[in-house]
Design a protein around this motif. Structure first.
Motif, mmCIF file in Angstrom:
data_model
loop_
_atom_site.group_PDB
_atom_site.id
_atom_site.type_symbol
_atom_site.label_atom_id
_atom_site.label_comp_id
_atom_site.label_asym_id
_atom_site.label_seq_id
_atom_site.Cartn_x
_atom_site.Cartn_y
_atom_site.Cartn_z
ATOM 1 N N UNK A 86 -16.981 37.053 -23.179
ATOM 2 C CA UNK A 86 -16.027 36.295 -22.372
ATOM 3 C C UNK A 86 -15.359 35.233 -23.241
ATOM 4 N N UNK A 87 -14.306 34.670 -22.705
ATOM 5 C CA UNK A 87 -13.752 33.441 -23.268
ATOM 6 C C UNK A 87 -14.480 32.283 -22.594
ATOM 7 N N UNK A 88 -15.034 31.405 -23.403
ATOM 8 C CA UNK A 88 -15.803 30.275 -22.907
ATOM 9 C C UNK A 88 -14.951 29.005 -22.976
ATOM 10 N N UNK A 89 -14.946 28.254 -21.877
ATOM 11 C CA UNK A 89 -14.148 27.043 -21.757
ATOM 12 C C UNK A 89 -15.042 25.845 -21.460
ATOM 13 N N UNK A 90 -14.762 24.737 -22.129
ATOM 14 C CA UNK A 90 -15.405 23.495 -21.722
ATOM 15 C C UNK A 90 -14.472 22.766 -20.758
ATOM 16 N N UNK A 91 -15.078 21.910 -19.960
ATOM 17 C CA UNK A 91 -14.343 21.307 -18.844
ATOM 18 C C UNK A 91 -14.924 19.948 -18.510
ATOM 19 N N UNK A 92 -14.043 19.041 -18.119
ATOM 20 C CA UNK A 92 -14.475 17.759 -17.600
ATOM 21 C C UNK A 92 -13.415 17.248 -16.638
ATOM 22 N N UNK A 93 -13.700 16.126 -16.002
ATOM 23 C CA UNK A 93 -12.736 15.493 -15.121
ATOM 24 C C UNK A 93 -12.507 14.076 -15.622
ATOM 25 N N UNK A 94 -11.264 13.793 -15.994
ATOM 26 C CA UNK A 94 -10.876 12.453 -16.433
ATOM 27 C C UNK A 94 -9.504 12.171 -15.847
ATOM 28 N N UNK A 95 -9.469 11.531 -14.715
ATOM 29 C CA UNK A 95 -8.256 11.333 -13.911
ATOM 30 C C UNK A 95 -7.770 12.675 -13.344
ATOM 31 N N UNK A 96 -7.801 13.696 -14.128
ATOM 32 C CA UNK A 96 -7.490 15.059 -13.688
ATOM 33 C C UNK A 96 -8.486 16.007 -14.354
ATOM 34 N N UNK A 97 -8.482 17.226 -13.878
ATOM 35 C CA UNK A 97 -9.350 18.216 -14.499
ATOM 36 C C UNK A 97 -8.801 18.539 -15.892
ATOM 37 N N UNK A 98 -9.703 18.602 -16.855
ATOM 38 C CA UNK A 98 -9.321 18.853 -18.234
ATOM 39 C C UNK A 98 -10.046 20.104 -18.735
ATOM 40 N N UNK A 99 -9.300 21.010 -19.341
ATOM 41 C CA UNK A 99 -9.864 22.246 -19.880
ATOM 42 C C UNK A 99 -9.644 22.314 -21.381
ATOM 43 N N UNK A 100 -10.634 22.832 -22.083
ATOM 44 C CA UNK A 100 -10.447 23.174 -23.471
ATOM 45 C C UNK A 100 -9.645 24.456 -23.585
ATOM 46 N N UNK A 101 -9.327 24.830 -24.808
ATOM 47 C CA UNK A 101 -8.454 25.991 -25.023
ATOM 48 C C UNK A 101 -9.199 27.305 -24.937
ATOM 49 N N UNK A 102 -10.515 27.271 -24.903
ATOM 50 C CA UNK A 102 -11.286 28.496 -24.808
ATOM 51 C C UNK A 102 -11.643 29.062 -26.170
ATOM 52 N N UNK A 103 -12.822 29.630 -26.252
ATOM 53 C CA UNK A 103 -13.249 30.300 -27.477
ATOM 54 C C UNK A 103 -13.906 31.618 -27.090
ATOM 55 N N UNK A 104 -13.513 32.692 -27.776
ATOM 56 C CA UNK A 104 -13.958 34.028 -27.425
ATOM 57 C C UNK A 104 -15.312 34.344 -28.047
#
Length: 113
Positions: free
Chosen positions: A90-108
């Motif tokens: 899969x493509x793996x994404x990191x995520x957090x919430x800082x004022x809005x939801x924030x996503x990383x670019x993903x790594x396969x």
């Protein structure tokens, strides 16, 4: 605000790898962090999360095989992945919430022999 993920690649079944996600533009030490993944043709699914206290949660599909951790000094969250199987591809994404939801670019991560 940015999340930069790294560490993906080709892994043999039964193998291990570690993903990293470095945060910038947020107060990392007070931010809960999450990992998600999206397999080909499937919806994105939650994998694991870690609270500011260090408390962790895992999806049933990865429990006992994956470990999420964080290093506040390095502003980085990790996902140690062991006993990998083809269904972990899969493509793996990191995520957090800082004022809005924030996503990383993903790594396969591709698990294949």
């Amino acid at each position: 605000v940015q999340l930069q993920a790294s560490g993906g690649g080709l892994v043999q079944p039964g193998g291990s790898t570690r993903l990293s996600c470095k945060a910038s533009g947020i107060n990392f030490s007070i931010s809960a962090m999450k990992w998600y993944r999206q397999a080909p043709g499937k919806q994105r699914e939650w994998v694991a999360d870690i609270a500011t206290s260090g408390r962790t949660n895992y999806s049933d599909s990865v429990k006992g095989r994956f470990t999420i951790s964080r290093d506040n000094a390095r502003r980085t969250v990790y996902l140690q992945m062991n006993s990998l199987q083809p269904e972990d591809t899969a493509v793996y994404y990191c995520n957090t919430f800082w004022r809005n939801e924030v996503w990383g670019q993903g790594t396969l991560v591709t698990v294949s022999s």
